[in-house]
Design a protein around this motif. Structure first.
Motif, PDB file in Angstrom:
ATOM      1  N   ILE A 204       0.855  -1.185   0.000  1.00 58.30           N
ATOM      2  CA  ILE A 204       0.000   0.000   0.000  1.00 58.30           C
ATOM      3  C   ILE A 204       0.889   1.232   0.000  1.00 58.30           C
ATOM      4  O   ILE A 204       1.722   1.418   0.881  1.00 58.30           O
ATOM      5  CB  ILE A 204      -0.953  -0.020   1.206  1.00 58.30           C
ATOM      6  N   ALA A 205       0.715   2.069  -1.003  1.00 57.06           N
ATOM      7  CA  ALA A 205       1.694   3.110  -1.306  1.00 57.06           C
ATOM      8  C   ALA A 205       1.668   4.254  -0.298  1.00 57.06           C
ATOM      9  O   ALA A 205       0.606   4.713   0.127  1.00 57.06           O
ATOM     10  CB  ALA A 205       1.446   3.656  -2.709  1.00 57.06           C
ATOM     11  N   TYR A 206       2.861   4.709   0.051  1.00 52.69           N
ATOM     12  CA  TYR A 206       3.067   5.984   0.748  1.00 52.69           C
ATOM     13  C   TYR A 206       3.669   6.946  -0.268  1.00 52.69           C
ATOM     14  O   TYR A 206       3.013   7.857  -0.754  1.00 52.69           O
ATOM     15  CB  TYR A 206       3.940   5.754   1.970  1.00 52.69           C
ATOM     16  N   ALA A 207       4.934   6.730  -0.635  1.00 55.29           N
ATOM     17  CA  ALA A 207       5.606   7.560  -1.638  1.00 55.29           C
ATOM     18  C   ALA A 207       6.240   6.613  -2.655  1.00 55.29           C
ATOM     19  O   ALA A 207       7.254   5.975  -2.382  1.00 55.29           O
ATOM     20  CB  ALA A 207       6.664   8.441  -0.988  1.00 55.29           C
ATOM     21  N   SER A 208       5.636   6.531  -3.822  1.00 56.52           N
ATOM     22  CA  SER A 208       5.932   5.438  -4.747  1.00 56.52           C
ATOM     23  C   SER A 208       7.357   5.428  -5.291  1.00 56.52           C
ATOM     24  O   SER A 208       7.868   4.380  -5.671  1.00 56.52           O
ATOM     25  CB  SER A 208       4.930   5.474  -5.907  1.00 56.52           C
ATOM     26  N   SER A 209       8.010   6.570  -5.358  1.00 54.33           N
ATOM     27  CA  SER A 209       9.384   6.591  -5.874  1.00 54.33           C
ATOM     28  C   SER A 209      10.416   6.316  -4.786  1.00 54.33           C
ATOM     29  O   SER A 209      11.613   6.289  -5.066  1.00 54.33           O
ATOM     30  CB  SER A 209       9.682   7.941  -6.532  1.00 54.33           C
ATOM     31  N   LEU A 210       9.937   6.095  -3.561  1.00 50.19           N
ATOM     32  CA  LEU A 210      10.832   5.896  -2.419  1.00 50.19           C
ATOM     33  C   LEU A 210      10.590   4.574  -1.697  1.00 50.19           C
ATOM     34  O   LEU A 210      11.523   4.010  -1.101  1.00 50.19           O
ATOM     35  CB  LEU A 210      10.656   7.046  -1.415  1.00 50.19           C
ATOM     36  N   ASP A 211       9.366   4.063  -1.722  1.00 56.17           N
ATOM     37  CA  ASP A 211       8.999   2.857  -0.976  1.00 56.17           C
ATOM     38  C   ASP A 211       9.803   1.644  -1.428  1.00 56.17           C
ATOM     39  O   ASP A 211      10.028   1.448  -2.632  1.00 56.17           O
ATOM     40  CB  ASP A 211       7.514   2.523  -1.183  1.00 56.17           C
ATOM     41  N   GLN A 212      10.193   0.796  -0.461  1.00 57.17           N
ATOM     42  CA  GLN A 212      10.847  -0.461  -0.801  1.00 57.17           C
ATOM     43  C   GLN A 212      10.611  -1.477   0.306  1.00 57.17           C
ATOM     44  O   GLN A 212      10.812  -1.169   1.482  1.00 57.17           O
ATOM     45  CB  GLN A 212      12.353  -0.269  -1.006  1.00 57.17           C
ATOM     46  N   ILE A 213      10.195  -2.675  -0.059  1.00 60.90           N
ATOM     47  CA  ILE A 213      10.012  -3.767   0.909  1.00 60.90           C
ATOM     48  C   ILE A 213      11.369  -4.378   1.225  1.00 60.90           C
ATOM     49  O   ILE A 213      12.228  -4.522   0.350  1.00 60.90           O
ATOM     50  CB  ILE A 213       9.063  -4.830   0.343  1.00 60.90           C
ATOM     51  N   GLY A 214      11.558  -4.756   2.492  1.00 62.88           N
ATOM     52  CA  GLY A 214      12.806  -5.394   2.902  1.00 62.88           C
ATOM     53  C   GLY A 214      12.591  -6.300   4.093  1.00 62.88           C
ATOM     54  O   GLY A 214      11.454  -6.607   4.475  1.00 62.88           O
ATOM     55  N   THR A 215      13.689  -6.720   4.709  1.00 60.97           N
ATOM     56  CA  THR A 215      13.647  -7.757   5.732  1.00 60.97           C
ATOM     57  C   THR A 215      14.126  -7.241   7.084  1.00 60.97           C
ATOM     58  O   THR A 215      14.976  -6.355   7.167  1.00 60.97           O
ATOM     59  CB  THR A 215      14.546  -8.946   5.342  1.00 60.97           C
ATOM     60  N   ILE A 216      13.576  -7.825   8.141  1.00 63.25           N
ATOM     61  CA  ILE A 216      14.081  -7.630   9.501  1.00 63.25           C
ATOM     62  C   ILE A 216      14.270  -9.017  10.103  1.00 63.25           C
ATOM     63  O   ILE A 216      13.328  -9.824  10.142  1.00 63.25           O
ATOM     64  CB  ILE A 216      13.126  -6.774  10.345  1.00 63.25           C
ATOM     65  N   THR A 217      15.491  -9.294  10.533  1.00 61.61           N
ATOM     66  CA  THR A 217      15.859 -10.629  10.999  1.00 61.61           C
ATOM     67  C   THR A 217      16.767 -10.540  12.223  1.00 61.61           C
ATOM     68  O   THR A 217      17.239  -9.473  12.590  1.00 61.61           O
ATOM     69  CB  THR A 217      16.597 -11.409   9.889  1.00 61.61           C
ATOM     70  N   LEU A 432      16.304   8.570  -1.366  1.00 63.93           N
ATOM     71  CA  LEU A 432      16.312   9.547  -2.453  1.00 63.93           C
ATOM     72  C   LEU A 432      17.186   9.074  -3.607  1.00 63.93           C
ATOM     73  O   LEU A 432      16.899   9.344  -4.768  1.00 63.93           O
ATOM     74  CB  LEU A 432      16.803  10.900  -1.934  1.00 63.93           C
ATOM     75  N   ALA A 433      18.262   8.354  -3.282  1.00 64.18           N
ATOM     76  CA  ALA A 433      19.185   7.864  -4.302  1.00 64.18           C
ATOM     77  C   ALA A 433      18.864   6.447  -4.766  1.00 64.18           C
ATOM     78  O   ALA A 433      19.484   5.951  -5.719  1.00 64.18           O
ATOM     79  CB  ALA A 433      20.617   7.913  -3.778  1.00 64.18           C
ATOM     80  N   GLY A 434      17.918   5.777  -4.097  1.00 58.88           N
ATOM     81  CA  GLY A 434      17.528   4.417  -4.487  1.00 58.88           C
ATOM     82  C   GLY A 434      18.537   3.351  -4.120  1.00 58.88           C
ATOM     83  O   GLY A 434      18.521   2.255  -4.686  1.00 58.88           O
ATOM     84  N   LEU A 435      19.406   3.622  -3.151  1.00 59.06           N
ATOM     85  CA  LEU A 435      20.515   2.717  -2.822  1.00 59.06           C
ATOM     86  C   LEU A 435      20.120   1.681  -1.777  1.00 59.06           C
ATOM     87  O   LEU A 435      19.198   1.892  -0.988  1.00 59.06           O
ATOM     88  CB  LEU A 435      21.702   3.530  -2.293  1.00 59.06           C
ATOM     89  N   PRO A 436      20.840   0.544  -1.747  1.00 59.97           N
ATOM     90  CA  PRO A 436      20.606  -0.434  -0.684  1.00 59.97           C
ATOM     91  C   PRO A 436      21.347  -0.034   0.591  1.00 59.97           C
ATOM     92  O   PRO A 436      22.415   0.572   0.544  1.00 59.97           O
ATOM     93  CB  PRO A 436      21.198  -1.721  -1.270  1.00 59.97           C
ATOM     94  N   GLY A 437      20.758  -0.385   1.723  1.00 55.35           N
ATOM     95  CA  GLY A 437      21.408  -0.127   3.001  1.00 55.35           C
ATOM     96  C   GLY A 437      21.001  -1.168   4.021  1.00 55.35           C
ATOM     97  O   GLY A 437      19.892  -1.713   3.970  1.00 55.35           O
ATOM     98  N   ILE A 438      21.903  -1.461   4.936  1.00 51.21           N
ATOM     99  CA  ILE A 438      21.619  -2.444   5.980  1.00 51.21           C
ATOM    100  C   ILE A 438      22.038  -1.864   7.322  1.00 51.21           C
ATOM    101  O   ILE A 438      23.039  -1.145   7.414  1.00 51.21           O
ATOM    102  CB  ILE A 438      22.355  -3.781   5.702  1.00 51.21           C
ATOM    103  N   SER A 439      21.243  -2.125   8.350  1.00 50.72           N
ATOM    104  CA  SER A 439      21.603  -1.744   9.712  1.00 50.72           C
ATOM    105  C   SER A 439      21.871  -3.009  10.509  1.00 50.72           C
ATOM    106  O   SER A 439      21.062  -3.943  10.502  1.00 50.72           O
ATOM    107  CB  SER A 439      20.477  -0.948  10.376  1.00 50.72           C
ATOM    108  N   ILE A 440      23.030  -3.036  11.179  1.00 47.42           N
ATOM    109  CA  ILE A 440      23.370  -4.177  12.025  1.00 47.42           C
ATOM    110  C   ILE A 440      23.707  -3.667  13.421  1.00 47.42           C
ATOM    111  O   ILE A 440      24.209  -2.556  13.585  1.00 47.42           O
ATOM    112  CB  ILE A 440      24.560  -4.987  11.463  1.00 47.42           C
TER     113      ILE A 440
END
Length: 489
Positions: A204-217, A432-440
């Protein structure tokens, strides 16, 4: 270690070896939910009967000697803005209180092929607009490490569930940091893939050019396995990437010799909590000790990222949420005529933060202000993207804090939305740049709160992110040593 504390890959091996059954595992997680959910508030919907039925099916398959997929029988949960056929999906909003999707999001179609045990739908900031999960229309979610503090947002329910042991894994969405920041606050692993790497169809869209599904593990290994499941081109999403998808589990190698790490000066400025800076710099020092090279870099337009984001995202939100009018979509509140009905519907069913962002977005798009605000923001977005392109000519990854502070207290920023928006300073540039990022998890504050290290990668280079994160995790003894559950047992 209790079953609900173990990562998915360990539980998968235990299921294969018949050391546990899927029903035993599902019941263990449901018992954990019964024990702590009243305090945590991670869930909006719990699918108890469906979870047990799915677990029984997996046990029958194992008993028949059939091979099981990685997620088969592993209990997980889904952020409540991802459509699940036959299961209520509210976006944590009263306007979708009774919405039951007639179809599954593409990520759910992929997930269901693995036959996991889905425990339910997770709490969030309404329509993913917020950084604390205090803006849910139903109830706030509490941080498992300190129940007086927020879990982050908007995927706060996802992070809190994994951290508290009420889900082994979770899906979230990230528009400006909504996976990474709660992962940092809750001491778990959160990955935002490259824009387009995972289909948004059914999100369900918030901001279509920014939204991305990802994982939390709970650890990086699980992250790699689940990304293998959900990442692929999807013809139903016109922004979906057609790039080849590697086997991300091949990146689970502890090796960073020669890795060039960019250290942007703009991410270590006044306003960053001293403990956060200390812990993050210590983690980067650890990478140097393991053979990586640290390179000072500059991302000069970072200072404009928050302003740019809070024009573009609300503008897209105003457009996306226009459909919720009580006629086409959503609940309805009656009025004396059509205009009054729409007004009443939106006034009563949207929360204050959603209304605020719709107003900001409509203002930025209005006649006379479009060029001054929205068009200018798009130009600055391009400059931010160019900063990263230039930086990645010198380095392989970029490292920074995930969030400028540890988890803050519930209600602390409720009356100061601007201060809340500034929590996104380290995360929004990636969207904004469409890049991947991970938080550990990379350590804790003196008060025992988790602190996250953010690793930023080149477009479609999640493999390097996973290898880099995995190396640190293994050097620290594994994420379960780094991020033991807070005092909620």
């Amino acid at each position: 270690m209790k079953l609900y504390e173990k990562p998915a890959h360990i539980l998968h091996n235990m299921l294969e070896k018949k050391e546990i059954t899927a029903v035993e595992l599902a019941k263990d997680l449901l018992a954990r939910i019964d024990a702590v959910e009243r305090d945590i508030g991670a869930y909006l919907t719990i699918t108890r009967d469906e979870a047990l039925a799915a677990a029984e099916t997996v046990d029958q398959k194992i008993a028949a000697g059939e091979k099981i997929a990685f997620l088969e029988g592993i209990p997980g949960a889904i952020k409540d803005n991802i459509c699940t056929k036959g299961i209520r999906t509210t976006c944590a909003s009263k306007i979708l209180e009774h919405f039951v999707p007639p179809y599954d999001a593409t990520v759910m179609q992929k997930i269901y092929k693995e036959s996991p045990v889905i425990l339910g739908k997770l709490n969030m900031d309404e329509f993913a607009m917020g950084g604390s999960t205090e803006h849910s229309a139903y109830h706030p979610t509490h941080n498992p490490w300190d129940l007086a503090r927020v879990p982050g947002g908007s995927s706060g329910g996802s992070a809190a569930a994994v951290a508290s042991g009420t889900a082994i894994w979770a899906l979230g969405s990230d528009t400006g940091g909504s996976i990474r920041q709660p992962a940092s606050f809750c001491g778990v692993v959160g990955l935002k893939p490259t824009y387009g790497r995972v289909s948004r169809y059914g999100l369900i869209a918030y901001a279509s050019s920014l939204d991305q599904i990802g994982t939390i593990t709970r650890d990086v290994t699980d992250c790699a396995h689940i990304l293998n499941v959900i990442a692929r081109h999807d013809a139903m999403d016109s922004t979906s990437s057609k790039a080849d998808v590697p086997d991300f589990t091949q990146s689970l190698r502890a090796k960073v010799e020669g890795l060039r790490i960019g250290l942007p000066k703009e991410y270590f400025v006044k306003g960053i909590d001293a403990e956060v800076e200390r812990v993050v710099r210590a983690a980067i020092k650890k990478y140097e000790e393991m053979g990586a090279e640290v390179v000072d870099i500059s991302l000069p337009h970072t200072d404009y990222a928050i302003s740019t984001y809070y024009i573009i995202a609300p503008a897209e939100a105003a457009t996306n949420l226009e459909r919720y009018d009580g006629v086409s979509y959503g609940e309805r509140v009656d009025g004396e005529d059509l205009v009054q009905m729409m007004t009443n519907t939106r006034d009563e069913k949207f929360g204050e933060e959603v209304k605020r962002r719709i107003l900001i977005g409509n203002y930025a798009l209005s006649a006379g202000y479009y060029d001054a605000y929205y068009l200018k923001a798009l130009k600055v977005r391009t400059l931010i993207q160019q900063d990263y392109i230039e930086a990645f000519q010198k380095v392989d990854v970029i490292m920074a804090p995930t969030a400028p502070t540890p988890a803050f207290r519930i209600g602390e920023m409720a009356e100061d939305p601007l201060q809340m928006y500034l929590q996104d300073v380290c995360t929004v540039p990636l969207n904004l740049a469409g890049l991947p990022g991970i938080s550990i998890p990379c350590g804790k504050s003196e008060g025992g709160l988790p602190i996250g290290l953010q690793i930023i990668g080149k477009p479609l280079d999640e493999a390097t992110l996973i290898r880099t994160a995995y190396t640190y995790e293994q050097a620290q003894g594994g994420v379960n040593e780094m991020a033991k559950l807070g005092g909620n047992d």
